[in-house]
Design a protein around this motif. Structure first.
Motif, mmCIF file in Angstrom:
data_model
loop_
_atom_site.group_PDB
_atom_site.id
_atom_site.type_symbol
_atom_site.label_atom_id
_atom_site.label_comp_id
_atom_site.label_asym_id
_atom_site.label_seq_id
_atom_site.Cartn_x
_atom_site.Cartn_y
_atom_site.Cartn_z
ATOM 1 N N ALA A 222 45.393 58.242 35.702
ATOM 2 C CA ALA A 222 46.509 57.831 36.560
ATOM 3 C C ALA A 222 46.695 58.747 37.754
ATOM 4 C CB ALA A 222 47.796 57.779 35.733
ATOM 5 N N THR A 223 46.001 59.876 37.790
ATOM 6 C CA THR A 223 46.132 60.830 38.895
ATOM 7 C C THR A 223 45.309 60.441 40.122
ATOM 8 O OG1 THR A 223 44.402 62.115 37.804
ATOM 9 C CG2 THR A 223 46.678 62.803 37.435
ATOM 10 N N LEU A 224 44.462 59.423 40.009
ATOM 11 C CA LEU A 224 43.562 59.057 41.111
ATOM 12 C C LEU A 224 44.340 58.712 42.384
ATOM 13 C CD1 LEU A 224 40.666 56.791 39.766
ATOM 14 C CD2 LEU A 224 40.483 59.033 40.841
ATOM 15 N N THR A 225 43.856 59.252 43.501
ATOM 16 C CA THR A 225 44.387 58.874 44.816
ATOM 17 C C THR A 225 43.339 58.154 45.653
ATOM 18 O OG1 THR A 225 43.798 61.037 45.769
ATOM 19 C CG2 THR A 225 46.022 60.795 44.851
ATOM 20 N N ARG A 240 45.567 42.822 37.384
ATOM 21 C CA ARG A 240 46.229 44.028 36.857
ATOM 22 C C ARG A 240 45.263 45.095 36.372
ATOM 23 N NH1 ARG A 240 49.141 39.532 35.678
ATOM 24 N NH2 ARG A 240 51.316 39.541 36.398
ATOM 25 N N ILE A 241 44.042 45.109 36.867
ATOM 26 C CA ILE A 241 43.051 46.091 36.424
ATOM 27 C C ILE A 241 43.413 47.504 36.868
ATOM 28 C CG2 ILE A 241 41.582 45.746 38.457
ATOM 29 C CD1 ILE A 241 40.348 46.458 34.880
ATOM 30 N N PHE A 242 44.212 47.616 37.947
ATOM 31 C CA PHE A 242 44.575 48.936 38.476
ATOM 32 C C PHE A 242 46.031 49.289 38.187
ATOM 33 C CE2 PHE A 242 41.434 47.210 41.625
ATOM 34 C CZ PHE A 242 40.374 48.027 41.269
ATOM 35 N N SER A 243 46.657 48.614 37.259
ATOM 36 C CA SER A 243 48.111 48.714 37.110
ATOM 37 C C SER A 243 48.605 50.126 36.791
ATOM 38 C CB SER A 243 48.600 47.746 36.024
ATOM 39 O OG SER A 243 47.983 48.023 34.782
ATOM 40 N N ASN A 244 47.752 50.986 36.208
ATOM 41 C CA ASN A 244 48.197 52.344 35.886
ATOM 42 C C ASN A 244 47.925 53.343 37.004
ATOM 43 O OD1 ASN A 244 45.314 52.248 35.329
ATOM 44 N ND2 ASN A 244 45.558 54.266 34.390
ATOM 45 N N LEU A 245 47.234 52.905 38.071
ATOM 46 C CA LEU A 245 46.858 53.839 39.148
ATOM 47 C C LEU A 245 47.951 53.874 40.211
ATOM 48 C CD1 LEU A 245 43.053 53.025 39.521
ATOM 49 C CD2 LEU A 245 44.192 54.625 37.971
ATOM 50 N N THR A 246 49.107 54.330 39.806
ATOM 51 C CA THR A 246 50.283 54.273 40.681
ATOM 52 C C THR A 246 50.231 55.278 41.831
ATOM 53 O OG1 THR A 246 51.437 55.745 39.143
ATOM 54 C CG2 THR A 246 51.764 53.377 38.861
ATOM 55 N N GLU A 247 49.287 56.221 41.812
ATOM 56 C CA GLU A 247 49.152 57.207 42.888
ATOM 57 C C GLU A 247 48.027 56.865 43.855
ATOM 58 O OE1 GLU A 247 51.357 59.702 43.257
ATOM 59 O OE2 GLU A 247 52.364 58.803 41.532
ATOM 60 N N GLY A 269 50.902 47.340 40.852
ATOM 61 C CA GLY A 269 51.059 48.758 40.547
ATOM 62 C C GLY A 269 50.609 49.673 41.658
ATOM 63 N N LEU A 270 49.900 49.132 42.661
ATOM 64 C CA LEU A 270 49.362 49.959 43.747
ATOM 65 C C LEU A 270 50.334 50.006 44.932
ATOM 66 C CD1 LEU A 270 45.568 48.996 43.732
ATOM 67 C CD2 LEU A 270 46.821 50.636 42.316
ATOM 68 N N GLY A 271 51.569 50.344 44.657
ATOM 69 C CA GLY A 271 52.573 50.383 45.715
ATOM 70 C C GLY A 271 52.348 51.481 46.730
ATOM 71 N N LYS A 272 51.543 52.505 46.385
ATOM 72 C CA LYS A 272 51.259 53.600 47.318
ATOM 73 C C LYS A 272 49.927 53.431 48.043
ATOM 74 C CE LYS A 272 53.970 57.154 44.950
ATOM 75 N NZ LYS A 272 53.948 58.521 44.331
ATOM 76 N N LEU A 273 49.204 52.354 47.743
ATOM 77 C CA LEU A 273 47.920 52.147 48.402
ATOM 78 C C LEU A 273 48.128 51.954 49.901
ATOM 79 C CD1 LEU A 273 44.912 51.838 47.395
ATOM 80 C CD2 LEU A 273 45.181 49.422 47.958
ATOM 81 N N THR A 290 47.205 37.116 45.853
ATOM 82 C CA THR A 290 46.023 37.987 45.942
ATOM 83 C C THR A 290 46.400 39.413 46.313
ATOM 84 O OG1 THR A 290 44.584 36.136 46.547
ATOM 85 C CG2 THR A 290 43.815 38.337 47.098
ATOM 86 N N LEU A 291 47.324 39.565 47.248
ATOM 87 C CA LEU A 291 47.694 40.892 47.741
ATOM 88 C C LEU A 291 49.033 41.362 47.198
ATOM 89 C CD1 LEU A 291 46.599 40.377 51.457
ATOM 90 C CD2 LEU A 291 45.291 41.438 49.617
ATOM 91 N N SER A 292 49.521 40.720 46.154
ATOM 92 C CA SER A 292 50.802 41.111 45.577
ATOM 93 C C SER A 292 50.769 42.555 45.091
ATOM 94 C CB SER A 292 51.158 40.183 44.405
ATOM 95 O OG SER A 292 51.455 38.894 44.862
ATOM 96 N N GLY A 293 51.858 43.265 45.349
ATOM 97 C CA GLY A 293 51.979 44.651 44.900
ATOM 98 C C GLY A 293 51.604 45.688 45.919
ATOM 99 N N LEU A 294 51.053 45.264 47.072
ATOM 100 C CA LEU A 294 50.566 46.224 48.070
ATOM 101 C C LEU A 294 51.630 46.464 49.144
ATOM 102 C CD1 LEU A 294 46.889 44.959 48.425
ATOM 103 C CD2 LEU A 294 47.736 46.890 47.079
ATOM 104 N N SER A 295 52.814 46.833 48.709
ATOM 105 C CA SER A 295 53.945 46.982 49.635
ATOM 106 C C SER A 295 53.792 48.162 50.578
ATOM 107 C CB SER A 295 55.247 47.119 48.842
ATOM 108 O OG SER A 295 55.174 48.223 47.945
ATOM 109 N N GLY A 296 52.966 49.141 50.226
ATOM 110 C CA GLY A 296 52.813 50.324 51.077
ATOM 111 C C GLY A 296 51.557 50.330 51.931
ATOM 112 N N MET A 297 50.802 49.246 51.935
ATOM 113 C CA MET A 297 49.492 49.234 52.596
ATOM 114 C C MET A 297 49.620 49.249 54.118
ATOM 115 S SD MET A 297 46.195 46.865 51.780
ATOM 116 C CE MET A 297 47.030 45.341 52.202
#
Length: 507
Positions: A222-225, A240-247, A269-273, A290-297
């Protein structure tokens, strides 16, 4: 007194000369010894050496021995070099057994070791210093990573073994690497990673570029950036394959020619991507999820793929997007709401050239936007945006056309997006309207190219003959047949009346 002072000055000067000569003599030939930014270097690179030269200054911190023919190392080679922090032994002739036990024992501060491009290495060497925190081991001939490969190196922070021939990584290979934050293992032959193989690490960067992976690795830390999956054989990014990679901040999957499918909510889960690079893939479908969850992109790269259509809500989650690359796809049209700066206030650059555009009334808004000083967002390079249809505009670049050229059928009118209340006798022209027909069944509609509508009637004249258009035309024909039949019956009735009562008829 003056003579005495002159003698003293001569003595000091001669002492300095002697010291300088001594320092020069302390640097072994053909090496170069120097200081830079407070760090002391000894550079013996590309000097045709077959062994480590004697007489290296004891206070050296960076020892450069790359590009030589050194084939063996022993404790005597580095005796007394207690200040050395980094040793570069890349591009030599070292082998698996070339590093003897105790070779690095007298180097208490050695943390960086470069053993890259020693092409005779077929395995990770033993007898490396346990305090090592950075190991460069690329461009060798290692074929596998075992449980013992890094067992005696518990302080590793960064490891690079790119451009080897690694085919497999054993489970448990990194279980004692609790400090590992960076791992570069691209350009190998890895087909699959054991689930959770990096779970005990603190990885922030994982580079898997140009391996043979057929699926996205599961259970990553989960520490991956930063995650680099470029150039593998992945066919699908599951939901949801990346759902735990919140960083995670950067995800690269470009040049995956096998990648056709991105599952709905795959990036949940990739809100910081901040950067998603999926250029040069074969993605052939995009949905509103398709791009749901990418609020910070900030930047999205989906060029040179096979996307034929983008639904109006596809970008509703990426409100912070600044740069959008959709060039080289199969797009024929684009909904104006997709690039609306009210929904995407930071969007500044859009790249959509090299698509087979249908230059009709549905893209007039885009041409007008480009002509209106190309205000935000800027459409890049409109002079290489070329029409593929209709036939009369095929091959024409956008900058050679005017908004009046973007028409549907033979009428110069805009697509209707609003409904209006029409009074008696007022006729409205509507383009590409879907008319709900009672006989078409649930969820079906009749698509027509033109509709003339007044208060009481609607008459459609399809521009393209298809199944739905035939229904419309059949209705009109039946109407005329019914009118003709009714008129015929009326004439027959009148003629019978004449025959039965001729005397009652007046002329």
């Amino acid at each position: 007194m003056v003579v005495m002072r002159a003698i003293a000055l001569l003595w000091v000067a001669s002492s300095l000369v002697v010291t300088a000569i001594a320092l020069l003599d302390a640097c072994p030939k053909p090496c170069a010894c120097f200081s830079k930014d407070g760090t002391k270097y000894v550079n013996c690179s590309r000097a045709d050496l077959t062994s480590v030269p004697a007489g290296i200054p004891a206070d050296v911190q960076q020892l450069l021995l790359s590009g030589n023919g050194i084939a063996n190392l022993s404790k005597m080679d580095f005796a007394g070099l207690k200040s050395v922090v980094s040793i570069d032994l890349s591009s030599n002739q070292l082998t698996n057994d070339a590093i003897l036990p105790g070779t690095f024992d007298d180097l208490p501060f050695l943390g960086v070791l470069n053993l890259a491009a020693n092409e005779n290495f077929t395995d990770f060497p033993k007898n490396l210093p346990t305090r090592l925190y950075t190991l460069y081991f690329g461009y060798n001939r290692v074929t596998r990573v075992t449980e013992d490969s890094f067992r005696n190196l518990p302080q590793l922070v960064y490891v690079d073994f790119e451009n080897n021939q690694v085919e497999s990584i054993a489970p448990g290979s990194f279980e004692n690497q609790h400090h590992l934050t960076g791992l570069s293992i691209g350009f190998n032959q890895i087909t699959e990673l054991p689930d959770g193989v990096f779970k005990t690490t603190k990885l922030q960067y994982l580079g898997l570029r140009f391996n043979q992976l057929a699926r996205v690795p599961a259970d990553l830390p989960a520490t991956l950036t930063d995650l680099d999956l470029v150039g593998n054989k992945i066919k699908e990014i599951p939901s949801r394959i990346f759902s735990n990679l919140t960083e995670l901040q950067t995800l690269q999957v470009w040049q995956e020619k096998t990648l056709t499918t991105i599952g709905d909510n795959a990036f949940e889960g990739l809100g910081k991507l901040q950067i998603l690079d999926a250029d040069f893939c074969s993605i052939d479908r995009m949905t509103n999820a398709t791009l749901s969850g990418l609020s910070g992109m900030w930047e999205l790269y989906m060029g040179s793929s096979q996307i034929p259509y983008i639904p109006p809500g596809a970008f509703h989650d990426i409100k912070n997007i600044t740069t959008l690359w959709l060039d080289g796809n199969q797009l024929t049209t684009l909904d104006p709401t997709l690039l609306d700066t009210k929904a995407l206030p930071r969007l500044s650059e859009v790249f959509i050239w090299d698509n087979p555009w249908t230059c009709d009334c549905h893209l007039r808004w885009l041409k007008e936007h480009i002509d209106n000083n190309n205000t935000s967002p800027t459409i890049d390079s409109p002079h290489i945006m070329v029409c593929n249809a209709p036939p009369k505009l095929k091959g024409r670049a956008f900058d050679t056309l005017s908004p009046k050229d973007f028409v549907c059928g033979n009428q110069d009118s805009e697509p209707s997006t609003k409904s209006s209340a029409l009074g008696p006798g007022i006729v409205e022209v509507v383009r590409d309207e879907r008319m709900r027909m009672p006989f078409t069944g649930a969820g079906k509609s009749l698509r027509v190219a033109r509709v003339w509508r007044d208060e009481n009637t609607s008459i459609c004249t399809p521009a393209v003959i298809d199944d739905y258009s035939i229904l419309c035309m059949t209705g009109v024909v039946l109407l005329f047949l019914w009118v003709g039949f009714s008129m015929g019956r009326a004439m027959d009735k009148r003629q019978r009346a004449f025959a039965e009562a001729p005397g009652k008829m007046c002329f």
